[in-house]
Design a protein around this motif. Structure first.
Motif, PDB file in Angstrom:
ATOM      1  N   CYS A 170      -7.379  -1.057   1.550  1.00  0.00           N
ATOM      2  CA  CYS A 170      -6.775   0.202   1.970  1.00  0.00           C
ATOM      3  C   CYS A 170      -7.337   1.313   1.083  1.00  0.00           C
ATOM      4  O   CYS A 170      -7.339   1.178  -0.145  1.00  0.00           O
ATOM      5  CB  CYS A 170      -5.252   0.139   1.832  1.00  0.00           C
ATOM      6  SG  CYS A 170      -4.419   1.669   2.334  1.00  0.00           S
ATOM      7  N   SER A 209       0.829  -1.212   0.000  1.00  0.00           N
ATOM      8  CA  SER A 209       0.000   0.000   0.000  1.00  0.00           C
ATOM      9  C   SER A 209       0.860   1.258   0.000  1.00  0.00           C
ATOM     10  O   SER A 209       0.540   2.246  -0.667  1.00  0.00           O
ATOM     11  CB  SER A 209      -0.932   0.009   1.219  1.00  0.00           C
ATOM     12  OG  SER A 209      -1.792  -1.110   1.189  1.00  0.00           O
ATOM     13  N   GLU A 265       1.130   4.211  -2.720  1.00  0.00           N
ATOM     14  CA  GLU A 265       0.948   5.622  -2.320  1.00  0.00           C
ATOM     15  C   GLU A 265       2.009   6.515  -2.979  1.00  0.00           C
ATOM     16  O   GLU A 265       1.709   7.630  -3.423  1.00  0.00           O
ATOM     17  CB  GLU A 265       1.036   5.737  -0.795  1.00  0.00           C
ATOM     18  CG  GLU A 265       0.815   7.159  -0.280  1.00  0.00           C
ATOM     19  CD  GLU A 265       1.041   7.257   1.228  1.00  0.00           C
ATOM     20  OE1 GLU A 265       0.210   7.851   1.903  1.00  0.00           O
ATOM     21  OE2 GLU A 265       2.072   6.725   1.713  1.00  0.00           O
ATOM     22  N   MET A 279      -2.661   7.290   1.712  1.00  0.00           N
ATOM     23  CA  MET A 279      -3.313   6.041   2.111  1.00  0.00           C
ATOM     24  C   MET A 279      -3.888   6.149   3.511  1.00  0.00           C
ATOM     25  O   MET A 279      -3.365   6.852   4.370  1.00  0.00           O
ATOM     26  CB  MET A 279      -2.341   4.871   2.024  1.00  0.00           C
ATOM     27  CG  MET A 279      -1.159   4.949   2.965  1.00  0.00           C
ATOM     28  SD  MET A 279      -0.067   3.502   2.845  1.00  0.00           S
ATOM     29  CE  MET A 279      -0.825   2.399   4.044  1.00  0.00           C
ATOM     30  N   VAL A 302      -4.441   0.077   6.616  1.00  0.00           N
ATOM     31  CA  VAL A 302      -4.828  -1.218   6.023  1.00  0.00           C
ATOM     32  C   VAL A 302      -5.743  -1.936   7.019  1.00  0.00           C
ATOM     33  O   VAL A 302      -5.500  -1.908   8.230  1.00  0.00           O
ATOM     34  CB  VAL A 302      -3.577  -2.063   5.714  1.00  0.00           C
ATOM     35  CG1 VAL A 302      -3.943  -3.476   5.289  1.00  0.00           C
ATOM     36  CG2 VAL A 302      -2.733  -1.391   4.630  1.00  0.00           C
ATOM     37  N   TYR A 336      -7.542   5.304  -0.367  1.00  0.00           N
ATOM     38  CA  TYR A 336      -6.669   6.419  -0.728  1.00  0.00           C
ATOM     39  C   TYR A 336      -7.522   7.656  -0.973  1.00  0.00           C
ATOM     40  O   TYR A 336      -8.535   7.587  -1.670  1.00  0.00           O
ATOM     41  CB  TYR A 336      -5.877   6.091  -1.998  1.00  0.00           C
ATOM     42  CG  TYR A 336      -4.895   4.964  -1.820  1.00  0.00           C
ATOM     43  CD1 TYR A 336      -3.553   5.223  -1.556  1.00  0.00           C
ATOM     44  CD2 TYR A 336      -5.310   3.631  -1.901  1.00  0.00           C
ATOM     45  CE1 TYR A 336      -2.646   4.176  -1.378  1.00  0.00           C
ATOM     46  CE2 TYR A 336      -4.409   2.588  -1.718  1.00  0.00           C
ATOM     47  CZ  TYR A 336      -3.082   2.873  -1.456  1.00  0.00           C
ATOM     48  OH  TYR A 336      -2.194   1.839  -1.263  1.00  0.00           O
TER      49      TYR A 336
END
Length: 209
Positions: free
Chosen positions: A78, A47, A51, A59, A62, A80
């Motif tokens: 996750c 993740s 990002e 982000m 998670v 964004y």
């Protein structure tokens, strides 16, 4: 690549019991907890790499490896958000899908249910205002159950009608990136970043005032 994530997919629905309360299953539960934590850590690393490719998007955290009922929940996600987005806006997200023999990361335009406001669903429905073509597809929620709907013009019109009639509550737009054993993390991040590009018009449309 993502070996712990792949191994953890087979644990979906398993009940986790704290090792000190698990009696004869103590060791099994310790192994399960270690795997869940390791899988989540791999998703966090992935993740963060994504990002870096999505500036100015940031982000969120998670998701946990088990839910509040302590049931294993391998399909990590996750979200964004751009700096100007509020928590009840429609966002973009990655979500793990599949089983160990056939799995991957999907990119989606969606929102966090527990953070939605009175306007979030109406915003989400705007994804149906734009044309769609393969490999993008819809994920529609009907009677509390979500199912995949192929991304065609006929289905777009059908879903618009179903939303108007109240038969379908929400519709996500998604893009799947299968994970192959032979690929590298860099290649996976490239493909996922490409998925975000494909979906960006839908995200922008949903958040238009």
């Amino acid at each position: 690549m993502l070996e712990n994530v792949k191994a953890y997919l087979s644990k979906q629905g398993v009940k986790y019991i704290k090792p000190e309360k698990a009696g004869p299953h103590q060791e099994e539960m310790e192994v399960l907890k270690a795997l869940g934590q390791a899988a989540r850590k791999e998703m966090q690393t992935l993740s963060r790499l994504i990002e870096e490719r999505l500036v100015p998007f940031k982000m969120d955290r998670v998701s946990n490896w088990a839910n509040q009922a302590q049931i294993c929940r391998p399909h990590f996600w996750c979200y964004y958000r751009a700096p100007e987005d509020s928590l009840d806006d429609v966002a973009m997200a990655i979500r793990l899908y599949g089983q160990p023999e056939d799995w991957g990361i999907s990119v989606e335009v969606s929102f966090v249910e527990r953070k939605k406001s009175d306007t979030t669903l109406a915003k989400q429905h705007k994804v149906l205002d734009l044309p769609i073509t393969y490999p993008l597809y819809y994920f529609a929620q009907e009677d509390g159950v979500s199912h995949r709907v192929e991304g065609t013009e006929a289905n777009r019109q059908m879903l618009k009608e179903a939303v108007r009639d109240g038969r379908v509550r929400k519709v996500l737009v998604k893009y799947d990136v299968p994970v192959t054993a032979s690929g590298t993390v860099e290649e996976l991040v490239d493909e996922i970043a490409g998925g975000f590009e494909e979906l960006k018009p839908y995200y922008e449309k949903a958040n238009q005032n």
